[in-house]
Write a protein that holds these residues in place. Structure first.
Motif, short mmCIF file in Angstrom:
data_model
loop_
_atom_site.label_atom_id
_atom_site.label_comp_id
_atom_site.label_asym_id
_atom_site.label_seq_id
_atom_site.Cartn_x
_atom_site.Cartn_y
_atom_site.Cartn_z
N ALA A 289 -62.97 -17.45 46.72
CA ALA A 289 -62.93 -15.93 46.85
C ALA A 289 -64.46 -15.88 46.42
N LYS A 290 -64.76 -14.51 46.32
CA LYS A 290 -66.07 -14.12 46.77
C LYS A 290 -66.88 -14.50 45.39
N TYR A 291 -66.13 -14.83 43.94
CA TYR A 291 -66.63 -16.13 42.99
C TYR A 291 -65.93 -16.73 42.45
N PRO A 292 -66.16 -17.60 42.09
CA PRO A 292 -66.24 -19.54 42.20
C PRO A 292 -64.83 -19.55 41.37
N GLY A 293 -64.94 -18.22 40.29
CA GLY A 293 -63.79 -18.51 39.51
C GLY A 293 -62.54 -18.45 38.95
N HIS A 294 -61.54 -19.50 39.14
CA HIS A 294 -60.67 -19.16 39.15
C HIS A 294 -59.66 -19.02 38.06
N THR A 295 -59.23 -17.10 38.36
CA THR A 295 -59.01 -16.78 36.40
C THR A 295 -57.39 -17.11 36.68
N PRO A 296 -56.15 -17.44 37.61
CA PRO A 296 -54.61 -17.37 37.43
C PRO A 296 -54.80 -18.93 37.16
N ILE A 297 -55.33 -20.04 37.05
CA ILE A 297 -55.04 -21.44 36.46
C ILE A 297 -55.74 -21.72 35.11
N TRP A 298 -57.30 -21.05 35.31
CA TRP A 298 -57.91 -21.01 34.52
C TRP A 298 -56.96 -20.02 33.04
N ASN A 299 -56.46 -19.39 33.18
CA ASN A 299 -55.14 -18.69 32.45
C ASN A 299 -53.90 -19.54 32.10
N ALA A 300 -53.49 -20.26 32.82
CA ALA A 300 -52.59 -21.30 33.38
C ALA A 300 -52.32 -22.26 31.71
N ALA A 301 -53.97 -22.73 32.62
CA ALA A 301 -54.20 -23.63 31.67
C ALA A 301 -54.82 -23.66 30.26
N MET A 302 -54.63 -22.11 29.90
CA MET A 302 -54.76 -20.93 28.27
C MET A 302 -53.57 -21.59 28.03
N ASP A 303 -52.33 -21.21 28.40
CA ASP A 303 -51.66 -21.14 28.02
C ASP A 303 -50.57 -22.27 27.72
N MET A 304 -51.06 -22.89 28.96
CA MET A 304 -50.63 -24.67 28.23
C MET A 304 -50.74 -25.40 27.24
N VAL A 305 -51.97 -25.45 27.29
CA VAL A 305 -53.36 -25.72 25.64
C VAL A 305 -52.81 -24.68 24.38
N GLY A 306 -52.38 -23.41 24.60
CA GLY A 306 -52.16 -22.55 23.30
C GLY A 306 -50.94 -23.64 22.91
N ARG A 307 -49.66 -23.46 24.06
CA ARG A 307 -48.36 -23.70 24.00
C ARG A 307 -48.13 -25.21 22.83
N SER A 308 -49.15 -26.00 23.73
CA SER A 308 -49.65 -27.67 23.16
C SER A 308 -49.67 -27.21 21.92
N LEU A 309 -49.96 -26.34 21.33
CA LEU A 309 -50.52 -26.09 19.65
C LEU A 309 -49.87 -25.44 18.98
N GLY A 310 -48.40 -25.14 19.72
CA GLY A 310 -47.33 -24.42 18.81
C GLY A 310 -47.29 -23.04 19.04
N TRP A 311 -48.40 -22.82 19.81
CA TRP A 311 -48.39 -20.75 20.14
C TRP A 311 -46.78 -20.58 21.53
N LYS A 312 -46.90 -19.46 20.95
CA LYS A 312 -45.52 -18.78 21.83
C LYS A 312 -46.12 -17.85 22.92
N THR A 313 -45.92 -17.94 24.36
CA THR A 313 -46.67 -17.31 24.81
C THR A 313 -45.28 -15.78 25.81
N GLN A 314 -45.93 -15.19 25.94
CA GLN A 314 -45.17 -13.85 27.13
C GLN A 314 -44.10 -13.50 26.00
N GLN A 315 -44.88 -12.54 24.86
CA GLN A 315 -43.45 -12.30 23.71
C GLN A 315 -43.47 -11.46 23.91
N TYR A 316 -43.01 -10.21 23.24
CA TYR A 316 -42.74 -8.82 23.53
C TYR A 316 -43.73 -8.32 22.07
#
Length: 221
Positions: A42-69
């Motif tokens: 893309a115009k800029y190199p940072g890949h935000t979808p994969i960055w978001n997914a990586a953060m979600d995965m690391v957060g879950r490994s520490l016991g955090w729930k994701t995408q809750q209301y």
């Protein structure tokens, strides 16, 4: 050793953060993730979808729930979700948003915080935004520097204990060099499931925080 990044507290938020080791661990874990880049995708190199997914995965490994209301009731007044939530050992209920978008998106997050407090579902709120260098890689995001410069304005919209914390990884992970994939595989509107599948396909787990048993980025529970 923890990576020290900046935090900005609102309504005793910084005091609360210092009393919660799990919150500090979480912030540092997210900042230990190399920012994924894909030059040419893309115009800029940072890949935000994969960055978001990586953060979600690391957060879950520490016991955090994701995408809750935000609204836990059966008849919700808003179908708003947060990026992370967790009840601390102390009983403190924490809600987190990661914002890699513009200022309007950041203010929408503050509205979620306000609703979560008014409904008595959460006690403490975290907003993660890119630092100056990370912003250069994804460009369009509102950075920590920009929020800090407009602190007086943001304070008028914060009605719950909150901290804004900086996401400023010390390193970058070149997805093309690391995986050998074609850049076309990284283009398009990649959602959380596709981004997680990419991470799994190329075995990128050890690249992010040394976590080896990471769970999917979507939590439907």
């Amino acid at each position: 050793m923890y990576i020290m990044t900046r935090r900005l507290g609102f309504l005793s938020g910084e005091f609360l953060a210092k009393t919660q080791p799990e919150v500090i661990e979480f912030i540092h874990a997210l900042n230990s993730i190399p920012l994924p880049i894909a030059p040419g995708y893309a115009k800029y190199p940072g890949h935000t979808p994969i960055w978001n997914a990586a953060m979600d995965m690391v957060g879950r490994s520490l016991g955090w729930k994701t995408q809750q209301y935000v609204d836990k009731s059966e008849k919700r007044i808003a179908d708003w979700k947060g990026d992370f939530e967790k009840k601390m050992d102390s009983g403190l209920r924490v809600f987190v948003e990661i914002e890699l978008g513009n200022a309007a998106s950041a203010f929408r997050n503050l509205a979620k915080f306000d609703l979560g407090m008014q409904l008595d579902n959460f006690d403490f709120f975290l907003l993660g935004v890119p630092g100056a260098r990370a912003k250069q890689d994804i460009q369009y995001a509102t950075s920590f520097d920009e929020i800090e410069a407009r602190e007086e304005l943001y304070r008028k919209f914060v009605h719950a204990p909150c901290i804004v914390f900086e996401l400023e990884p010390e390193s970058r992970l070149d997805l093309i060099l690391q995986t050998g994939c074609d850049v076309s595989e990284l283009r398009g509107r990649m959602g959380p499931t596709q981004a997680t599948d990419f991470i799994r396909k190329y075995g990128l787990y050890p690249q992010w925080n040394g976590q080896k048993n990471l769970q999917p980025a979507i939590d439907n529970g």
